[in-house]
Design an enzyme around this catalytic site. Structure first.
Site, PDB file in Angstrom:
ATOM      1  CG  ASP A 126      46.148  35.237  40.516  1.00 56.67           C
ATOM      2  OD1 ASP A 126      44.922  35.427  40.611  1.00 56.67           O
ATOM      3  OD2 ASP A 126      47.001  36.134  40.628  1.00 56.67           O
ATOM      4  CG  MET A 127      40.565  32.101  39.495  1.00 54.21           C
ATOM      5  SD  MET A 127      40.946  30.484  38.825  1.00 54.21           S
ATOM      6  CE  MET A 127      39.884  30.447  37.396  1.00 54.21           C
ATOM      7  CE1 TYR A 183      35.590  38.981  41.461  1.00 56.51           C
ATOM      8  CE2 TYR A 183      35.021  41.309  41.488  1.00 56.51           C
ATOM      9  CZ  TYR A 183      35.345  40.154  42.159  1.00 56.51           C
ATOM     10  OH  TYR A 183      35.394  40.162  43.526  1.00 56.51           O
ATOM     11  NE  ARG A 214      44.507  42.805  32.757  1.00 56.21           N
ATOM     12  CZ  ARG A 214      44.809  42.112  33.840  1.00 56.21           C
ATOM     13  NH1 ARG A 214      46.074  41.923  34.168  1.00 56.21           N
ATOM     14  NH2 ARG A 214      43.866  41.595  34.594  1.00 56.21           N
ATOM     15  CG  ASP A 230      41.099  36.240  42.069  1.00 55.75           C
ATOM     16  OD1 ASP A 230      41.553  36.416  43.203  1.00 55.75           O
ATOM     17  OD2 ASP A 230      41.422  36.920  41.090  1.00 55.75           O
ATOM     18  CD  GLU A 231      45.526  35.891  44.967  1.00 58.38           C
ATOM     19  OE1 GLU A 231      46.758  35.776  45.022  1.00 58.38           O
ATOM     20  OE2 GLU A 231      44.875  36.743  45.594  1.00 58.38           O
TER      21      GLU A 231
END
Length: 694
Positions: free
Chosen positions: A18-19, A23, A60, A120-121
């Site tokens: 998983d990236m 984006y 985050r 992206d996975e």
DNA sequence: ACGGATAAGACA
DNA sequence: TTGTCTTAT
């Protein structure tokens, strides 16, 4: 929705990669000065600073979340860097992210079967690579273990305070008394660590990964330590992991089903599910879902990693919220044109780069009706055969929309003039292309025979249908931008050289790149190298192919003999002839062969020839099936028949090479899997659509 | 006046 | 088979 698949007894090594805030990473690679800063990607800016669709880990920390508005993000994190998604044709353009995703896939697919799960996975099946490593170069007593691998998180490994974590990981990986399953996972750790480092080196992107014995657990694990870390789930840790896991965290249970489990069954953790017998779950949720639930509660999930590096469909859409709703047909048409332009562009790239064509065009819309008895009614989606060429797609999509609108408005709909308000509004529009199949590659006598065809005048279905998942070259490892996937579109010396379709300029432009690239040279044979390393993939794709071909066949039930007779009579020849049919029904023949692929994949049984036609001389209507006026006007007809039903005298009229090819199809015993009961279809098909010069 | 744009898969 | 619905990112 979920369906249980039996889990193979073999112990697999599955990874989910998983990236990290993908984006954002793509934008940071474009603007390196943003690296390390709290950053978010927003799309559109006008309304409250745009919507966040990706948030960096730095941001985050400030509490910035996806689904915040740009303005809100600024409130909690004033230094945040907001990067806008590129806009093209008045809509968000995600192509940059798509191609970045492809870069990653091409790296991650190096060590085993790879499934592109989203932009992206990916899922990887590393079983073979792990088994090989275990046999040839086992990690036990490996003196040097990759630093990245030593950073892995191993669920259930007790790292007592003060102990050297990396040293514990090293011991776990090197453990001599481990069972086979754990040893395989240990190999998986090393392989995934290496892959992730390659991704970083070659793309500058970081990613996180989960390594486990099935997709479900791998997916769960990949999200447990982010960013840029990997997590392993030994089978001994599964029960402990699932026992306290909130049910909604499981893939597929984040929606209504998960809510129902909580509210109706009192199930709050996956562990809570254990107390329900399979039958109870089936009673409540159906056979499939019930069994699936019973299985996942025990960490059982048999879904295979599909060998698929490319998306199965392409779509382009936009929302028009509230006040921006489209209220006139011309406004809708304008936006549809924009969407179709983008879609057409992407279809051309796909054709160009991946040698695939889509077969179905679908239009989706959302609408509201002010003041109507059933203003709840949904705008119906509509689909039709997809014709290549921007103008064609625009025309067809618009017709689909109009059909949908008539149905949506219904009996009480009132015709209004021009831009006058008509009581409805479109709040979202999208067009998508699906049923994408590879166009054949390799030499094929039929392709050579029917050459000179411009793609633009060909419905996508006119190419011989290949089942999904069956590709030229070695699919699993080189599907993406495979340099081997050369298509031989025949050049000059067409047998119907004098019939060149007249295209409008725009459409010629649209297709010129695809055509020029596909026109060089034939690949005479399938090289041994292109066949190597594909066995697993072939097996994996077998079922799918079978299903697909069966479907195609079922769709095109027809009465060949009757039609043939009619057509022939019309032409006044009195002799049934495939050639005649081709000539009379399609002035711009195009076709190619499945046989190489069928032989390669040991697939196929009795071939079936299909001929499709459009009625000429009438205005083209793309509607299929449910359109209100699809009967009797311009509707495409499709015929098919079994090869073994072909009159031998008809066969004789074909050139020798074609006959040879067809004969090859009709010898199923050579490559037919013994358990294959389905009949296989092949199409030498083409049909034309009247070209409207616009 | 909303999460937007895209995907995949199951089901009727 | 088309169209709808669900889920996910």
């Amino acid at each position: 929705m979920p369906v249980a698949k039996p889990e193979s007894s073999d112990s697999r090594v599955i990874a989910h990669v998983d990236m990290d805030c993908f984006y954002v990473q793509v934008e940071q690679r474009k603007q390196p000065q943003l690296r390390g800063l709290p950053t978010a990607v927003v799309q559109y800016n006008e309304w409250k600073g745009g919507a966040l669709i990706a948030v960096s880990y730095e941001a985050r920390k400030f509490g910035v979340k996806r689904s915040m508005r740009g303005a809100e993000a600024k409130e909690v994190c004033p230094q945040i860097q907001l990067v806008q998604v590129p806009v093209a044709r008045g809509k968000a353009d995600l192509n940059g992210y798509r191609s970045a995703g492809s870069e990653v896939v091409s790296i991650l697919s190096r060590r085993g079967r790879c499934e592109r799960a989203s932009i992206d996975e990916v899922y990887l099946d590393l079983t073979d690579a792990a088994e090989t490593m275990l046999a040839e170069n086992p990690p036990q007593n490996m003196e040097k273990i990759d630093e990245e691998a030593l950073m892995s998180h191993i669920l259930g490994l007790n790292n007592e305070d003060g102990s050297d974590v990396k040293e514990n990981v090293r011991e776990w990986i090197n453990r001599h008394n481990a069972d086979h399953r754990d040893k395989l996972l240990a190999c998986g750790i090393l392989i995934v660590a290496e892959l992730r480092m390659q991704v970083l080196k070659e793309t500058e992107f970081t990613c996180s990964a989960g390594i486990a014995h099935n997709k479900m657990l791998a997916k769960l694990a990949s999200g447990m330590n982010k960013p840029a870390q990997q997590t392993v789930v030994p089978s001994s840790s599964v029960n402990g992991l699932l026992n306290t896991l909130p049910i909604r965290k499981m893939k597929q249970l984040g929606g209504k089903l998960g809510i129902s489990l909580q509210t109706d069954m009192g199930v709050n953790t996956v562990g809570d599910l254990l107390q329900f017998p399979e039958e109870k779950l089936q009673e409540r949720y159906g056979i499939n879902t019930g069994t699936w639930l019973w299985n996942i509660a025990r960490g059982i999930s048999g879904e295979a990693v599909e060998g698929r590096l490319l998306p199965k469909s392409h779509g382009s859409g936009k929302t028009f919220p509230g006040p921006r709703a489209l209220k006139t047909v011309p406004a809708v048409q304008h936006w549809l044109n924009q969407l179709c332009e983008e879609l057409s562009e992407r279809l051309c790239s796909d054709l160009d780069q991946n040698k695939r064509m889509a077969h179905t065009l679908t239009l989706h819309a959302r609408a509201y009706k002010s003041s109507d008895s059933d203003s709840q009614k949904k705008f119906p989606s509509k689909s039709c055969p997809l014709r290549y060429g921007t103008g064609k797609i625009q025309e067809d999509a618009f017709n689909l929309f109009q059909a949908g609108l008539r149905e949506y408005i219904g009996f009480y709909g009132v015709k209004t003039q021009g831009s006058q308000y008509s009581g409805w509004g479109i709040t979202s529009l999208s067009v998508s292309a699906s049923k994408i199949v590879p166009i054949p590659s390799g030499t094929c006598s039929i392709a050579k025979y029917f050459h000179g065809q411009s793609l633009d005048n060909v419905n996508a279905e006119a190419t011989l249908l290949l089942p999904p998942g069956v590709h030229s070259g070695s699919e699993c490892y080189s599907e993406l931008n495979s340099p081997k996937a050369e298509v031989d579109f025949p050049k000059e010396e067409s047998w119907i050289e004098d019939t060149v379709p007249d295209l409008d300029l725009q459409e010629q432009k649209d297709l010129s790149s695809s055509l020029s690239k596909t026109q060089d040279g034939f690949t005479q044979d399938i090289s041994p190298s292109s066949l190597s390393g594909t066995e697993g993939c072939l097996e994996q794709n077998q079922n799918k192919q079978e299903r697909y071909m069966t479907k195609v066949e079922g769709q095109f039930k027809s009465e060949y003999k009757e039609r043939k007779g009619k057509r022939v009579k019309d032409k006044g020849t009195g002799t049934p002839s495939i050639l005649e049919l081709f000539k009379s029904y399609n002035p711009y023949p195009f076709g190619s062969s499945l046989s190489q692929e069928l032989k390669k994949t040991a697939q196929g049984t009795d071939a079936r020839l299909t001929i499709e036609e459009n009625e000429v001389g009438k205005e083209e209507k793309p509607m299929h099936g449910s359109s209100s006026r699809d009967e009797g006007d311009g509707r495409r007809e499709v015929w098919s028949y079994n090869i073994d039903e072909i009159d031998p005298t008809v066969m004789d009229e074909l050139p020798q090479e074609i006959q040879d090819e067809i004969k090859a199809w009709v010898q199923p015993h050579k490559w037919r899997p013994y358990n294959n009961t389905a009949r296989r279809g092949c199409k030498i098909s083409h049909y034309f659509s009247p070209t409207k010069n616009s």
